[in-house]
Design a protein around this motif. Structure first.
Motif, PDB file in Angstrom:
ATOM      1  N   LEU A 567       6.734  21.914   9.322  1.00 22.82           N
ATOM      2  CA  LEU A 567       7.152  22.006   7.923  1.00 22.82           C
ATOM      3  C   LEU A 567       8.617  22.393   7.779  1.00 22.82           C
ATOM      4  CD1 LEU A 567       4.017  23.748   6.394  1.00 22.82           C
ATOM      5  CD2 LEU A 567       4.988  21.584   5.597  1.00 22.82           C
ATOM      6  N   MET A 568       9.112  23.268   8.642  1.00 25.48           N
ATOM      7  CA  MET A 568      10.435  23.832   8.438  1.00 25.48           C
ATOM      8  C   MET A 568      11.540  23.135   9.211  1.00 25.48           C
ATOM      9  SD  MET A 568       9.681  25.923   6.178  1.00 25.48           S
ATOM     10  CE  MET A 568      11.384  26.367   5.941  1.00 25.48           C
ATOM     11  N   THR A 569      11.212  22.268  10.154  1.00 23.30           N
ATOM     12  CA  THR A 569      12.269  21.588  10.890  1.00 23.30           C
ATOM     13  C   THR A 569      12.968  20.575   9.991  1.00 23.30           C
ATOM     14  OG1 THR A 569      12.765  20.264  12.846  1.00 23.30           O
ATOM     15  CG2 THR A 569      10.683  19.826  11.756  1.00 23.30           C
ATOM     16  N   GLY A 570      14.276  20.394  10.231  1.00 26.31           N
ATOM     17  CA  GLY A 570      15.043  19.424   9.449  1.00 26.31           C
ATOM     18  C   GLY A 570      15.112  18.058  10.105  1.00 26.31           C
ATOM     19  N   ASN A 571      14.394  17.883  11.203  1.00 25.21           N
ATOM     20  CA  ASN A 571      14.394  16.624  11.945  1.00 25.21           C
ATOM     21  C   ASN A 571      13.033  15.963  11.752  1.00 25.21           C
ATOM     22  OD1 ASN A 571      14.340  14.550  13.815  1.00 25.21           O
ATOM     23  ND2 ASN A 571      15.294  15.744  15.448  1.00 25.21           N
ATOM     24  N   GLU A 572      12.995  14.854  11.016  1.00 27.03           N
ATOM     25  CA  GLU A 572      11.716  14.193  10.750  1.00 27.03           C
ATOM     26  C   GLU A 572      11.055  13.715  12.028  1.00 27.03           C
ATOM     27  OE1 GLU A 572       9.751  10.449   8.262  1.00 27.03           O
ATOM     28  OE2 GLU A 572      11.908  10.855   8.116  1.00 27.03           O
ATOM     29  N   GLU A 573      11.852  13.259  13.007  1.00 32.55           N
ATOM     30  CA  GLU A 573      11.269  12.803  14.258  1.00 32.55           C
ATOM     31  C   GLU A 573      10.538  13.948  14.959  1.00 32.55           C
ATOM     32  OE1 GLU A 573      14.355  11.108  16.596  1.00 32.55           O
ATOM     33  OE2 GLU A 573      14.519   9.288  15.391  1.00 32.55           O
ATOM     34  N   GLU A 574      11.102  15.147  14.910  1.00 29.07           N
ATOM     35  CA  GLU A 574      10.437  16.299  15.519  1.00 29.07           C
ATOM     36  C   GLU A 574       9.144  16.619  14.774  1.00 29.07           C
ATOM     37  OE1 GLU A 574      11.294  20.992  16.700  1.00 29.07           O
ATOM     38  OE2 GLU A 574      12.866  19.778  15.746  1.00 29.07           O
ATOM     39  N   THR A 575       9.171  16.540  13.453  1.00 23.31           N
ATOM     40  CA  THR A 575       7.954  16.767  12.666  1.00 23.31           C
ATOM     41  C   THR A 575       6.861  15.796  13.071  1.00 23.31           C
ATOM     42  OG1 THR A 575       9.176  17.617  10.749  1.00 23.31           O
ATOM     43  CG2 THR A 575       6.981  16.735  10.338  1.00 23.31           C
ATOM     44  N   VAL A 576       7.225  14.520  13.218  1.00 19.24           N
ATOM     45  CA  VAL A 576       6.241  13.509  13.605  1.00 19.24           C
ATOM     46  C   VAL A 576       5.687  13.805  14.993  1.00 19.24           C
ATOM     47  CG1 VAL A 576       5.948  11.072  14.186  1.00 19.24           C
ATOM     48  CG2 VAL A 576       7.175  11.718  12.108  1.00 19.24           C
ATOM     49  N   LEU A 666       6.851  32.218  10.650  1.00 18.39           N
ATOM     50  CA  LEU A 666       6.162  31.628  11.802  1.00 18.39           C
ATOM     51  C   LEU A 666       7.036  30.564  12.458  1.00 18.39           C
ATOM     52  CD1 LEU A 666       2.560  31.196  10.313  1.00 18.39           C
ATOM     53  CD2 LEU A 666       3.381  33.018  11.823  1.00 18.39           C
ATOM     54  N   ALA A 667       7.605  29.695  11.633  1.00 23.81           N
ATOM     55  CA  ALA A 667       8.370  28.565  12.165  1.00 23.81           C
ATOM     56  C   ALA A 667       9.625  29.009  12.902  1.00 23.81           C
ATOM     57  CB  ALA A 667       8.739  27.613  11.031  1.00 23.81           C
ATOM     58  N   ASN A 668      10.257  30.078  12.425  1.00 30.05           N
ATOM     59  CA  ASN A 668      11.523  30.535  13.002  1.00 30.05           C
ATOM     60  C   ASN A 668      11.335  31.547  14.135  1.00 30.05           C
ATOM     61  OD1 ASN A 668      12.966  28.968  11.154  1.00 30.05           O
ATOM     62  ND2 ASN A 668      12.921  30.590   9.610  1.00 30.05           N
ATOM     63  N   TRP A 669      10.114  31.695  14.607  1.00 32.36           N
ATOM     64  CA  TRP A 669       9.831  32.651  15.688  1.00 32.36           C
ATOM     65  C   TRP A 669      10.703  32.335  16.903  1.00 32.36           C
ATOM     66  CZ3 TRP A 669       7.477  37.141  15.790  1.00 32.36           C
ATOM     67  CH2 TRP A 669       7.009  37.667  16.994  1.00 32.36           C
ATOM     68  N   ASP A 670      11.470  33.327  17.360  1.00 35.48           N
ATOM     69  CA  ASP A 670      12.451  33.128  18.425  1.00 35.48           C
ATOM     70  C   ASP A 670      11.862  33.602  19.760  1.00 35.48           C
ATOM     71  OD1 ASP A 670      14.681  33.140  20.140  1.00 35.48           O
ATOM     72  OD2 ASP A 670      16.037  33.418  18.436  1.00 35.48           O
ATOM     73  N   PHE A 671      11.413  32.651  20.582  1.00 33.79           N
ATOM     74  CA  PHE A 671      10.802  32.992  21.861  1.00 33.79           C
ATOM     75  C   PHE A 671      11.817  33.599  22.832  1.00 33.79           C
ATOM     76  CE2 PHE A 671       8.107  29.726  20.006  1.00 33.79           C
ATOM     77  CZ  PHE A 671       6.843  30.283  20.174  1.00 33.79           C
ATOM     78  N   ALA A 672      13.077  33.217  22.692  1.00 32.03           N
ATOM     79  CA  ALA A 672      14.110  33.789  23.559  1.00 32.03           C
ATOM     80  C   ALA A 672      14.286  35.281  23.275  1.00 32.03           C
ATOM     81  CB  ALA A 672      15.430  33.041  23.368  1.00 32.03           C
ATOM     82  N   LYS A 673      14.272  35.646  22.007  1.00 33.71           N
ATOM     83  CA  LYS A 673      14.373  37.071  21.655  1.00 33.71           C
ATOM     84  C   LYS A 673      13.144  37.835  22.132  1.00 33.71           C
ATOM     85  CE  LYS A 673      17.430  36.728  17.624  1.00 33.71           C
ATOM     86  NZ  LYS A 673      17.553  36.978  16.163  1.00 33.71           N
ATOM     87  N   LEU A 674      11.985  37.205  22.024  1.00 34.29           N
ATOM     88  CA  LEU A 674      10.773  37.853  22.510  1.00 34.29           C
ATOM     89  C   LEU A 674      10.859  38.094  24.017  1.00 34.29           C
ATOM     90  CD1 LEU A 674       7.894  38.868  21.912  1.00 34.29           C
ATOM     91  CD2 LEU A 674       7.085  36.542  22.370  1.00 34.29           C
TER      92      LEU A 674
END
Length: 864
Positions: A567-576, A666-674
């Motif tokens: 939902l939150m990505t700005g890349n339609e290809e990634e959403t698909v 949820l969408a912006n969860w930063d795994f690198a920071k974790l």
């Protein structure tokens, strides 16, 4: 003797009458969703306001030259005469019927109150139709194939509600012909609430007094959150979730108080039996086991302490408590395996570990904790808690009641029920600070000990009057004692009715119901899978008869994170690609490929890279990992090439706009920071190198992430710093154009010539830093570097002007914004098939694009 006999007869009769009156008040307030009487004052006010406008217009025409004060007097007289006429009452009734029709179906039946009851109804109907709560059984396991498509989902072992409700319906249908399962289940919560309140009354009567029982029914029964979760239409496990633990501690108290071994054994087994029923009902069953274990541990420690302080006492006095505790736990394990089919000790330990994380954003795994974003599971501060119980003073009085009754009962050795209930209270008070949802469970001991306090006021007050007061002063003091008890009880009850009644209406409205039951089925084939964010999944299954990938019962799956990411990505290809990955298999792709990678953070980084890159780069990315060729092809098929076996749709639902903060978190969860946060105990250089190697970060970015995580100082920072929340600052739909300027509410103005947007902020006129303008397919953007306010979008369609301000400009590029605000404008793979602005629901068919590898079409479709 005659007078004494009359008193002996009248006293229980009066007590029964008061109890019935209190129970009647409880049932009445819970019946609001049946006829919605709370809407009548609103209907009358709406008609009255319309009458006032009409009256002023009529008087103005009849007496155009009269002074305004005289016209106003004539208007008031006109209104006064009009409201006593039958026509006014008819208009009010018509408006009332119109308002409540929004919460009823075509047959005039009220909808269930929340989302979860629709799921409970569905599984109960399966029991009536199939004999088990699912639509499919494989190797003895029960599945609901309409959730976590395409594979389906094994129904949880907590199934008592479905079997019990189905059995009660069958019994009722034999006595009352024509009742449907849905109508029976709509009213069943009232029965459960009545049973709970009677058990609560007799529990208090047994261990405290009848007076405490009546007060507990008032203070617990009319607590707003208890009323809401037991009202007509709230078909869920909530009432059973307090009935079984209350019965459990009752039995444990009787076992401890029993002077006979046989009695102790019988009541211990009954306690274990009720624990097993609780485990068969709800996943949070473990809390009563913790409370009872803590009670026995307290008693054992108390014996040891007394032995040290007093001579003549033996440690052997602790043996009965230890034996009872072990017997309870072992019997519970046996009953839980026999009744619920669960591993008692294994599930108990894992549940306690998982719930220790409640109130935070992190899980034991790498995914964000979904409960952290759910409103009813949000943590609350001490200052807010009082509002859930009328006033913080009631909380304080309840705790005074705990202390007072424990000290007095301890002296005569009858403290077991007090101590058990007190442990329940303190346990849930702590849990309530973690998640407001547990205020429901806290209300049980809260009401009991509040009743205990006022009972002590009554007993000691009457004793004081009898011993110290003479003559006519007794009547005054009796009245004073009565007021000290009755007024707080009435005020609390009035608070519960005032705060709860107006809010007892279904979450689903008729306009949405018609979309789910009519338009979605009409726009989609029967085998379609309708993707959506998790909260509407139950409506999609139950009302539309379509499969979905997540719902509120499966929200803890990684799929919830992935849908939020889509939902939150700005890349339609990634959403698909994300949606293709989810709809090709119900399994978690991270779990599937992690054995070859060996590190969960590297695995999530790999999946992220694959979703962001094109198919022609996949071999290069996968080449750095020891995947066999068939596994590489499986990954590529699932993300890039394979078309799901059924048609797939995506549903945009208007209330998602209010959930943007949660979805974006949820969408912006930063795994690198974790990763950095969990590695802070290691040398800084090793952590930075790990960030670079795992996530492909440059040295500056990796160092910045490490330093940011190392600077986290508070729990709140630790929970929030791992992600970012986006939010809608305001959204207006009713703009109007005049002379090249478009005016919106709250002083927002859009200049169509310069594309600037101005608004009032802190008493000053300010401009937005970035303005996006969408005009019937045309898009333009303009920056205003000197402005410091967030971004704004202005949308012009045939239906008018709309203005939306966001905390960040990136949201305007997201799939979320395009499906909810732009109605699919700018999307190539999502075909709009239904647009209902009135219901704020938008359905899109996903036309899966073909990924290209080295300039050639790799395949049209990969068969499973």
């Amino acid at each position: 003797m005659k007078i004494s006999g009359q008193r002996a007869f009248l006293k229980p009769l009066l007590g029964t009458a008061v109890l019935l009156a209190v129970l009647g008040a409880n049932v009445y307030i819970r019946s609001y969703p049946v006829a919605f009487p709370q809407l009548m004052p609103q209907a009358r006010q709406a008609v009255l306001e319309k009458l006032g406008i009409d009256a002023a217009s009529i008087i103005q025409k009849m007496y155009p030259g009269y002074h305004p004060l005289i016209q106003e007097r004539f208007t008031k007289k006109f209104i006064t005469e009009a409201i006593v006429r039958p026509d006014f009452r008819n208009r009010v009734q018509k408006k009332f019927d119109e308002m409540r029709s929004a919460y009823r179906d075509e047959r005039g039946r009220s909808f269930f109150l929340e989302i979860d009851p629709w799921y409970r109804v569905r599984l109960t109907r399966f029991v009536l139709e199939n004999g088990y709560p699912g639509d499919k059984r494989v190797d003895g396991k029960v599945y609901d194939t309409y959730v976590t498509a395409p594979d389906g989902w094994e129904v949880t072992p907590h199934r008592l509600l479905y079997y019990l409700s189905a059995w009660l319906y069958k019994a009722c249908s034999k006595a009352v012909s024509g009742v449907t399962p849905e109508r029976f289940l709509f009213y069943l919560p009232l029965v459960f609430a009545g049973v709970f309140l009677m058990i609560l009354y007799f529990f208090c009567r047994r261990f405290f007094s009848p007076f405490v029982g009546i007060l507990a029914v008032i203070f617990t029964g009319l607590t707003p959150i208890v009323v809401m979760r037991s009202a007509a239409g709230w078909f869920d496990t909530d009432m059973l979730n307090v009935i079984f633990p209350l019965c459990t501690i009752w039995c444990v108290a009787e076992a401890v108080r029993s002077r006979r071994i046989a009695g102790n054994i019988v009541f211990t087994l009954l306690a274990a039996f009720f624990t097993a029923l609780f485990a068969y009902t709800w996943l949070g069953w473990w809390f009563i086991v913790v409370i009872i274990t803590a009670f026995y541990a307290w008693k054992i420690l108390d014996v040891f302490n007394n032995c040290r302080e007093k001579s003549g006492l033996s440690f052997k006095e602790a043996v009965p408590y230890a034996v009872s505790c072990v017997a309870y736990l072992l019997a519970s394990a046996v009953f839980c395996r026999w009744i619920a089919g669960i591993s008692f000790f294994g599930l108990l330990i894992s549940s306690v570990k998982e719930n220790l994380l409640l109130g935070g954003s992190q899980t034991a795994s790498i995914w964000p904790l979904i409960e952290y974003t759910v409103n009813e599971l949000r943590a609350v501060d001490m200052g807010t808690l009082g509002a859930f119980f009328c006033d913080s003073l009631y909380l304080e009085i309840s705790f005074i009641g705990v202390l007072w009754i424990y000290l007095t009962r301890k002296k005569n050795g009858a403290e077991a029920p007090v101590l058990l209930t007190a442990f329940w209270m303190f346990f849930m008070f702590y849990a309530m600070t973690k998640a407001v949802r547990f205020a429901f469970f806290f209300a049980v001991p809260f009401g009991i000990f509040l009743g205990v306090f006022f009972d002590e006021v009554r007993i000691r007050g009457l004793s004081f009057v009898r011993e110290r007061v003479r003559g006519y002063g007794k009547a005054f003091f009796y009245a004073l004692i009565g007021c000290l008890i009755i007024i707080p009880a009435l005020y609390f009850g009035a608070f519960g009715i005032r705060e709860t009644g107006p809010n007892l209406h279904p979450l689903l409205e008729k306009k949405n119901y018609e979309v789910f039951t009519g338009k979605i089925p009409a726009c989609t084939p029967g085998n379609a899978v309708v993707n959506a964010f998790w909260d509407v999944g139950h409506w999609i299954k139950e009302l539309s008869g379509r499969r979905t990938i997540i719902d509120p019962q499966t929200q803890n799956r990684p799929a919830t994170y992935w849908v939020a990411k889509a939902l939150m990505t700005g890349n339609e290809e990634e959403t698909v690609r994300i949606l293709r990955m989810l709809n090709n298999s119900s399994r978690d792709i991270l779990e599937e490929i992690d054995p070859w990678v060996g590190d969960r953070f590297r695995t999530i980084a790999l999946i992220r890279d694959l979703l962001e890159c094109k198919a022609e780069d996949a071999d290069r990315i996968l080449g750095g990992y020891p995947f066999p060729d068939d596994m590489k092809q499986y990954i590529k098929d699932r993300i890039y090439f394979k078309e799901p076996s059924a048609p797939v749709y995506f549903l945009g639902y208007g209330p998602m706009k209010d959930e943007l903060r949660e979805v974006s978190f949820l969408a912006n969860w930063d795994f690198a920071k974790l990763y950095a946060k969990r590695s802070l105990g290691q040398p800084p250089g090793d952590v930075i190198e790990g960030l670079r190697g795992t996530f492909g970060l440059d040295d500056a970015k990796a160092r910045n992430i490490y330093e940011e995580c190392a600077s986290i100082a508070t729990k709140s920072e630790a929970n929030e710093a791992l992600s970012r929340r986006d939010a809608i600052l305001f959204a207006f739909n009713d703009g109007y154009e005049d002379g090249g300027m478009v005016y919106f509410p709250s002083g927002v103005v859009f200049d169509t010539r310069t594309f600037s947007v101005r608004a009032m902020k802190d008493g000053k006129l300010v401009r937005f830093s970035r303005v996006r303008y969408y005009d019937k397919g045309r898009y333009e953007a303009k920056d205003f570097p000197d402005a410091k306010v967030a971004a704004v979008a202005v949308i012009h369609t045939d239906k008018g002007w709309q203005c939306v301000a966001m905390t960040t400009d990136a949201v305007f590029d997201s799939f979320f914004f395009k499906i909810l605000f732009l109605k699919g404008q700018g999307l190539s793979s999502f075909e709009p098939v239904m647009c209902d602005d009135d219901a704020a629901m938008y359905l899109y068919k996903i036309n899966w694009p073909r990924e290209v590898v080295h300039g050639q079409r790799d395949r049209d479709k990969v068969q499973g």
